[in-house]
Design a protein around this motif. Structure first.
Motif, PDB file in Angstrom:
ATOM      1  N   UNK A 261      24.370  21.578  12.558  1.00 43.34           N
ATOM      2  CA  UNK A 261      23.428  21.674  11.438  1.00 43.34           C
ATOM      3  C   UNK A 261      23.940  22.569  10.305  1.00 43.34           C
ATOM      4  N   UNK A 262      24.939  23.403  10.595  1.00 42.70           N
ATOM      5  CA  UNK A 262      25.451  24.296   9.536  1.00 42.70           C
ATOM      6  C   UNK A 262      26.095  23.529   8.385  1.00 42.70           C
ATOM      7  N   UNK A 263      26.410  22.230   8.582  1.00 44.14           N
ATOM      8  CA  UNK A 263      27.023  21.457   7.494  1.00 44.14           C
ATOM      9  C   UNK A 263      26.049  20.465   6.863  1.00 44.14           C
ATOM     10  N   UNK A 264      24.759  20.588   7.206  1.00 49.08           N
ATOM     11  CA  UNK A 264      23.777  19.640   6.669  1.00 49.08           C
ATOM     12  C   UNK A 264      23.389  20.009   5.236  1.00 49.08           C
ATOM     13  N   UNK A 265      23.245  18.986   4.427  1.00 48.80           N
ATOM     14  CA  UNK A 265      22.760  19.183   3.052  1.00 48.80           C
ATOM     15  C   UNK A 265      21.317  18.737   2.907  1.00 48.80           C
ATOM     16  N   UNK A 266      20.637  18.530   4.033  1.00 46.54           N
ATOM     17  CA  UNK A 266      19.226  18.166   3.989  1.00 46.54           C
ATOM     18  C   UNK A 266      19.016  16.678   3.834  1.00 46.54           C
ATOM     19  N   UNK A 267      17.734  16.317   3.840  1.00 51.93           N
ATOM     20  CA  UNK A 267      17.392  14.904   3.755  1.00 51.93           C
ATOM     21  C   UNK A 267      16.075  14.707   3.050  1.00 51.93           C
ATOM     22  N   UNK A 268      15.362  13.668   3.442  1.00 56.65           N
ATOM     23  CA  UNK A 268      14.062  13.390   2.838  1.00 56.65           C
ATOM     24  C   UNK A 268      13.066  13.144   3.975  1.00 56.65           C
ATOM     25  N   UNK A 269      11.828  12.867   3.628  1.00 55.62           N
ATOM     26  CA  UNK A 269      10.820  12.667   4.674  1.00 55.62           C
ATOM     27  C   UNK A 269      11.221  11.492   5.582  1.00 55.62           C
ATOM     28  N   UNK A 270      11.617  10.405   4.960  1.00 54.01           N
ATOM     29  CA  UNK A 270      11.998   9.215   5.733  1.00 54.01           C
ATOM     30  C   UNK A 270      13.360   9.349   6.407  1.00 54.01           C
ATOM     31  N   UNK A 271      14.204  10.208   5.868  1.00 53.21           N
ATOM     32  CA  UNK A 271      15.584  10.329   6.381  1.00 53.21           C
ATOM     33  C   UNK A 271      15.960  11.809   6.482  1.00 53.21           C
ATOM     34  N   UNK A 272      15.399  12.522   7.491  1.00 53.51           N
ATOM     35  CA  UNK A 272      15.673  13.955   7.590  1.00 53.51           C
ATOM     36  C   UNK A 272      17.149  14.250   7.884  1.00 53.51           C
ATOM     37  N   UNK A 316      17.001  17.081  -1.598  1.00 54.82           N
ATOM     38  CA  UNK A 316      17.109  18.538  -1.457  1.00 54.82           C
ATOM     39  C   UNK A 316      18.254  19.107  -2.304  1.00 54.82           C
ATOM     40  N   UNK A 317      19.185  18.245  -2.673  1.00 54.13           N
ATOM     41  CA  UNK A 317      20.301  18.717  -3.498  1.00 54.13           C
ATOM     42  C   UNK A 317      19.778  19.265  -4.842  1.00 54.13           C
ATOM     43  N   UNK A 321      20.194  26.012  -4.003  1.00 54.30           N
ATOM     44  CA  UNK A 321      20.810  26.898  -5.022  1.00 54.30           C
ATOM     45  C   UNK A 321      22.338  26.815  -4.995  1.00 54.30           C
ATOM     46  N   UNK A 322      22.917  26.627  -3.816  1.00 50.04           N
ATOM     47  CA  UNK A 322      24.387  26.484  -3.754  1.00 50.04           C
ATOM     48  C   UNK A 322      24.834  25.240  -4.519  1.00 50.04           C
ATOM     49  N   UNK A 323      24.051  24.156  -4.372  1.00 43.71           N
ATOM     50  CA  UNK A 323      24.442  22.905  -5.048  1.00 43.71           C
ATOM     51  C   UNK A 323      24.243  23.049  -6.565  1.00 43.71           C
ATOM     52  N   UNK A 324      23.190  23.784  -6.950  1.00 38.37           N
ATOM     53  CA  UNK A 324      22.998  24.044  -8.390  1.00 38.37           C
ATOM     54  C   UNK A 324      24.198  24.832  -8.944  1.00 38.37           C
ATOM     55  N   UNK A 325      24.665  25.807  -8.167  1.00 40.58           N
ATOM     56  CA  UNK A 325      25.822  26.606  -8.614  1.00 40.58           C
ATOM     57  C   UNK A 325      27.079  25.730  -8.704  1.00 40.58           C
TER      58      UNK A 325
END
Ligand code: ACM
Length: 535
Positions: A261-272, A316-317, A321-325
């Motif tokens: 999970x440390x490399x996950x960039x997140x997901x959405x409700x339908x696709x966590x 989630x991207x 904040x890391x992705x914004x940076x």
């Protein structure tokens, strides 16, 4: 008068008989197939000698001879061996057609001679011979066949993330692919429901990521060990098939993210947990380490990185904040540009491993080296994407949902499987398809590498449905990939298809019968459940 009519009838029957005799039964239809002498018959038995010409010394040629010999020994239609008899000779020779896959097959009273520029051509000639032998029950007519494929890329994709079928079923599919001269097996090994390829540096990818499938998220882990992968890749190579693994990214990464999970960039409700994290340097190292192991297992050095449908789960991207940076630092205007940045970096990793980068058509937008990149056009409703891929000079594999997604329904009475609005993929639509009709006016036809059918397995919960959706559409796929459009003939193809169904029956496949769909009713896919399995 009656006599005249009888003669006319006899004459008709004779002509008709001769015609029927000279019809080539092979699928895919060869470029040219004639009979030299009408009544000659050459008997080939199960014990026939298969010899390699004295001057032809490559070990790969001997491998074709061994393959052919053992395949002939298993043909139930042939008489058993009696004495020395005729022989089959394999010869590497310079052919008029310099296509590496071209071959010439000549049958005369001494036996059979197959000539080709390379062992690939010899293999193609060998499978044509196997089809003739089965059809003519070992009593070969004096065939003269000169043949070469229309397309170099003749592919089939199997999704084993959503359902795992295992080594024996994959080998059986490879056998059938080879029998119809399909030569690229695209193996979809990672996705949301499961990760199916052992990576030694990251064992949890399979022990954790391998748990579950599309219908049961708690099913015990299933995956291929590296030893099994090597065995399957060799099995395919012996049948003139390259295996192309797909490691889907940055989306469709859920199973991997369950493991690490440390490399996950997140997901959405339908696709966590759907994406990898493009803002973490560690993600690139991790994925590059994985690709290094994958590349060592697949000698074709073509790895498919997916790149499809990232927008299903990268919302989630926008807030990470890391992705914004990262966006600020790299001047990326939106998350689509982040996606392209990610793919560019992962492509660079692959090129450094001396592998080509293959990807779905979403990646036609990225600017990558033309000679190391292959794009798969799948969104049939987006012809402009195909145009863009070709304009950018990318070699392109044509696999549109309509008519080349084999998880789509094939019969108006089918209740399961996908449709596009009311449209679906009967075998006739597969057969009629000609990708050149999609070529833009100024498009370069030589960029179309060929075609591929894709079998996604959301509705394919067992081998019965796998068979039902694949056979016999695989025959139509093979013919559109191999045979030039002016040699195609649907009525003739449907006639040649009939004996194939008997082969499917004998092999125990649960095939769809387009002539009599009631013979094998549509299998019903399993519903989604959660098993009570506990570790
Ligand atoms: C795809 O069907 N997502 C390539």
């Amino acid at each position: 008068m009656i006599l005249k009519k009888t003669f006319a009838l006899l004459a008709f029957l004779c002509v008709h008989h001769a015609y029927a005799q000279t019809k080539c039964p092979v699928i895919p239809m060869p470029a040219s197939a004639t009979i030299a002498t009408a009544n000659d018959k050459t008997i080939i038995t199960r014990g026939v000698q298969v010899r390699v010409d004295r001057k032809t010394k490559a070990t790969q040629v001997q491998a074709v001879a061994d393959f052919l010999k053992s395949a002939i020994a298993k043909l139930p239609e042939l008489p058993a061996s009696t004495g020395r008899g005729q022989q089959i000779l394999l010869v590497i020779a310079r052919m008029q057609d310099n296509n590496p896959e071209a071959y010439e097959l000549v049958v005369n009273t001494q036996g059979v001679k197959i000539s080709a520029n390379t062992e690939k051509g010899l293999f193609n000639g060998a499978v044509t011979l196997l089809q003739l032998l089965r059809n003519e029950k070992g009593q070969l007519q004096s065939w003269v066949i000169k043949d070469a494929p229309q397309y170099a890329w003749r592919g089939f994709m199997l999704d084993e993330s959503r359902q795992f079928f295992g080594k024996e079923k994959v080998k059986s599919l490879l056998d059938w692919m080879a029998y119809y001269k399909l030569n690229k097996f695209h193996w979809h090994l990672t996705d949301e429901p499961g990760w199916r390829i052992e990576i030694k540096q990251y064992p949890k990818l399979t022990t954790v990521g391998g748990i579950g499938n599309f219908t049961d998220p708690k099913a015990p882990a299933t995956y291929y060990t590296q030893a099994e992968i090597k065995e399957i890749v060799q099995y395919a190579a012996d049948r003139n098939i390259d295996v192309i693994p797909e490691i889907d990214m940055p989306g469709h990464a859920t199973a991997a993210n369950n493991a690490y999970p440390e490399f996950s960039g997140g997901g959405s409700k339908g696709h966590p947990e759907f994406t990898f994290n493009p803002a973490k340097e560690g993600t690139y190292t991790y994925l590059t380490n994985i690709l290094r192991e994958v590349n060592d297992l697949f000698p074709a050095h073509m790895i498919h990185l997916g790149g499809d449908e990232v927008s299903y789960g990268n919302e989630k991207w926008n807030t990470n904040t890391d992705i914004q940076a990262l966006m600020q630092r790299e001047h990326l205007a939106n998350i689509k540009e982040v996606e392209l940045y990610f793919m560019q970096r992962m492509s660079d990793s692959l090129y450094k491993l001396n592998s080509k980068m293959l990807a779905w058509d979403e990646m036609a937008e990225v600017s990558l080296p033309k000679d190391k990149t292959i794009i798969y056009w799948w969104r049939h409703d987006k012809p402009n994407t195909l145009k863009m891929a070709l304009e950018k000079g990318y070699t392109t594999v044509i696999c549109p949902r309509l008519p080349l997604y084999f998880d789509f329904v094939q019969d108006s009475t089918n209740r399961h499987g996908r449709k596009w609005s009311k449209l679906y993929n009967p075998i006739e639509s597969v057969y009629k398809f000609n990708p050149l009709t999609l070529l833009p006016a100024d498009g370069n036809p030589s960029l179309i590498a060929g075609m591929q059918a894709n079998l996604w397995t959301e509705t394919v919960s067992d081998t019965k449905r796998l068979d039902y959706l694949t056979f016999p559409r695989i025959c139509a796929l093979a013919e559109i990939c191999w045979t030039a459009p002016d040699r195609k003939n649907e009525a003739d193809f449907m006639q040649r298809l009939q004996p194939q169904l008997k082969l499917f029956e004998a092999a125990g496949l649960y095939y769809y019968d387009p002539f009599n769909p009631n013979i094998h009713p549509e299998p019903v896919p399993k519903k989604k459940t959660v098993s009570d399995y506990k570790d």
